[in-house]
Design a protein around this motif. Structure first.
Motif, short mmCIF file in Angstrom:
data_model
loop_
_atom_site.label_atom_id
_atom_site.label_comp_id
_atom_site.label_asym_id
_atom_site.label_seq_id
_atom_site.Cartn_x
_atom_site.Cartn_y
_atom_site.Cartn_z
N VAL A 1 22.84 -4.45 52.15
CA VAL A 1 24.11 -4.58 52.87
C VAL A 1 25.11 -5.39 52.04
O VAL A 1 26.30 -5.04 51.94
CB VAL A 1 23.88 -5.25 54.25
N LEU A 2 24.63 -6.46 51.42
CA LEU A 2 25.49 -7.29 50.59
C LEU A 2 26.01 -6.51 49.38
O LEU A 2 27.20 -6.57 49.04
CB LEU A 2 24.71 -8.53 50.13
N LEU A 3 25.13 -5.75 48.75
CA LEU A 3 25.54 -4.95 47.60
C LEU A 3 26.54 -3.86 48.02
O LEU A 3 27.47 -3.55 47.27
CB LEU A 3 24.32 -4.31 46.94
N ALA A 4 26.37 -3.29 49.20
CA ALA A 4 27.30 -2.27 49.69
C ALA A 4 28.72 -2.84 49.79
O ALA A 4 29.70 -2.20 49.38
CB ALA A 4 26.84 -1.74 51.04
N ALA A 5 28.83 -4.05 50.34
CA ALA A 5 30.14 -4.69 50.47
C ALA A 5 30.76 -4.96 49.09
O ALA A 5 31.96 -4.73 48.87
CB ALA A 5 30.02 -5.99 51.27
N LEU A 6 29.94 -5.44 48.16
CA LEU A 6 30.44 -5.71 46.81
C LEU A 6 30.86 -4.42 46.11
O LEU A 6 31.87 -4.39 45.38
CB LEU A 6 29.36 -6.43 45.99
N SER A 7 30.12 -3.35 46.32
CA SER A 7 30.45 -2.08 45.67
C SER A 7 31.76 -1.51 46.19
O SER A 7 32.55 -0.94 45.44
CB SER A 7 29.31 -1.07 45.86
N VAL A 8 32.01 -1.67 47.48
CA VAL A 8 33.28 -1.22 48.05
C VAL A 8 34.43 -1.99 47.43
O VAL A 8 35.50 -1.43 47.14
CB VAL A 8 33.28 -1.39 49.59
N GLN A 9 34.22 -3.29 47.21
CA GLN A 9 35.26 -4.10 46.56
C GLN A 9 35.53 -3.59 45.14
O GLN A 9 36.68 -3.57 44.69
CB GLN A 9 34.83 -5.57 46.52
N PHE A 10 34.48 -3.17 44.42
CA PHE A 10 34.67 -2.60 43.09
C PHE A 10 35.54 -1.35 43.16
O PHE A 10 36.44 -1.14 42.33
CB PHE A 10 33.32 -2.23 42.46
N VAL A 11 35.29 -0.50 44.14
CA VAL A 11 36.07 0.73 44.30
C VAL A 11 37.52 0.40 44.61
O VAL A 11 38.45 0.99 44.03
CB VAL A 11 35.47 1.62 45.40
N VAL A 12 37.75 -0.55 45.51
CA VAL A 12 39.12 -0.96 45.87
C VAL A 12 39.85 -1.49 44.64
O VAL A 12 41.00 -1.11 44.36
CB VAL A 12 39.09 -2.03 46.98
N ASP A 13 39.18 -2.35 43.87
CA ASP A 13 39.79 -2.89 42.64
C ASP A 13 40.06 -1.77 41.64
O ASP A 13 41.08 -1.80 40.93
CB ASP A 13 38.87 -3.95 42.02
N GLY A 14 39.15 -0.80 41.55
CA GLY A 14 39.33 0.31 40.63
C GLY A 14 40.51 1.18 40.99
O GLY A 14 41.28 1.60 40.13
N VAL A 15 40.70 1.44 42.30
CA VAL A 15 41.84 2.24 42.76
C VAL A 15 43.14 1.51 42.45
O VAL A 15 44.12 2.12 41.98
CB VAL A 15 41.71 2.53 44.27
N ARG A 16 43.17 0.21 42.70
CA ARG A 16 44.37 -0.57 42.40
C ARG A 16 44.68 -0.54 40.92
O ARG A 16 45.85 -0.38 40.52
CB ARG A 16 44.16 -2.03 42.83
N SER A 17 43.65 -0.67 40.10
CA SER A 17 43.85 -0.66 38.64
C SER A 17 44.28 0.71 38.13
O SER A 17 45.22 0.82 37.32
CB SER A 17 42.56 -1.11 37.95
N ALA A 18 43.62 1.76 38.62
CA ALA A 18 43.90 3.12 38.14
C ALA A 18 45.30 3.57 38.54
O ALA A 18 45.97 4.27 37.78
CB ALA A 18 42.84 4.08 38.67
N PHE A 19 45.73 3.17 39.73
CA PHE A 19 47.03 3.64 40.23
C PHE A 19 48.08 2.52 40.21
O PHE A 19 49.16 2.67 40.79
CB PHE A 19 46.87 4.20 41.63
#
Length: 211
Positions: free
Chosen positions: A189-207
């Motif tokens: 569960v903890l890793l799932a939350a951290l992975s979602v944060q990676f995706v959010v940061d990636g979207v912000r960076s990419a766009f």
């Protein structure tokens, strides 16, 4: 300069991704029939090789991505999704089953000779999730001193991995099946939350979106 929150997030990500308690029972099955001294040698060698593999990706992973024309934002999204899949497997108890199958195949092919290299170091410790996590974290630890700090964090987590392998027999007996299942799900569960944060940061960076 990285913040205390970034350091704690990186440490947690590495600890959860490498999953020392989850490796312990698999290591026991992998080294069945070996003496305590032989198990110690396998644990030391496997952990060292995995540390070197992950360090290489921490130092040169971004450069490799640049050569391939892959942006860090895109890799954050892909890596975050991969880490989320690992978290999903952990929550629903699929990850250990897959790792156990990998270890059984390795014993059949190589038996005991190179067990520290394959499958212990790669892919059980330094698997795709851990490699992805290192490359992703290296993007946030870009300065030389920050990168050295990241490698230091990796060294500390590898110390936990080695410790778990060295006391695998006692740890497995202490946790039991219920304890291992509960701990793995909580970490998932903890890793799932951290992975979602990676995706959010990636979207912000990419766009190039504002934080």
């Amino acid at each position: 300069m990285v913040t205390a929150d970034s350091i704690m997030s990186a440490f947690t990500t590495l600890l959860v991704t490498l999953d020392p308690p989850g490796l312990a029972p698999i290591f026991l099955g992998l080294t069945a029939g070996l003496t305590r001294s032989q198990r110690r040698q396998v644990a030391l060698r496997g952990t060292l090789i995995a540390f070197l593999i992950l360090t290489v990706f921490a130092l040169f992973g971004a450069g490799i991505l640049s050569i391939l024309g892959i942006s860090m934002g895109a890799f954050r999204i892909a890596g975050g999704l991969l880490l989320f899949w690992i978290a999903f497997e952990m929550i629903f108890q699929k990850r250990n089953e897959r790792k156990e199958e990998t270890s059984k195949v390795a014993i059949t092919i190589d038996h005991i000779q190179n067990i520290a290299v394959f499958p212990l170091a790669l892919p059980l410790i330094a698997g795709p999730g851990a490699i992805s996590a290192m490359v992703l974290l290296a993007g946030s630890f870009a300065e030389p001193l920050d990168r050295a700090l990241l490698i230091g964090l990796l060294l500390v987590v590898m110390g936990f991995v080695l410790g778990a392998l060295l006391i695998a027999e006692r740890l497995d007996r202490y946790l039991g099946m219920t304890g291992r299942a509960l701990l793995t799900r909580l970490l998932g569960v903890l890793l799932a939350a951290l992975s979602v944060q990676f995706v959010v940061d990636g979207v912000r960076s990419a766009f190039a979106l504002p934080a």
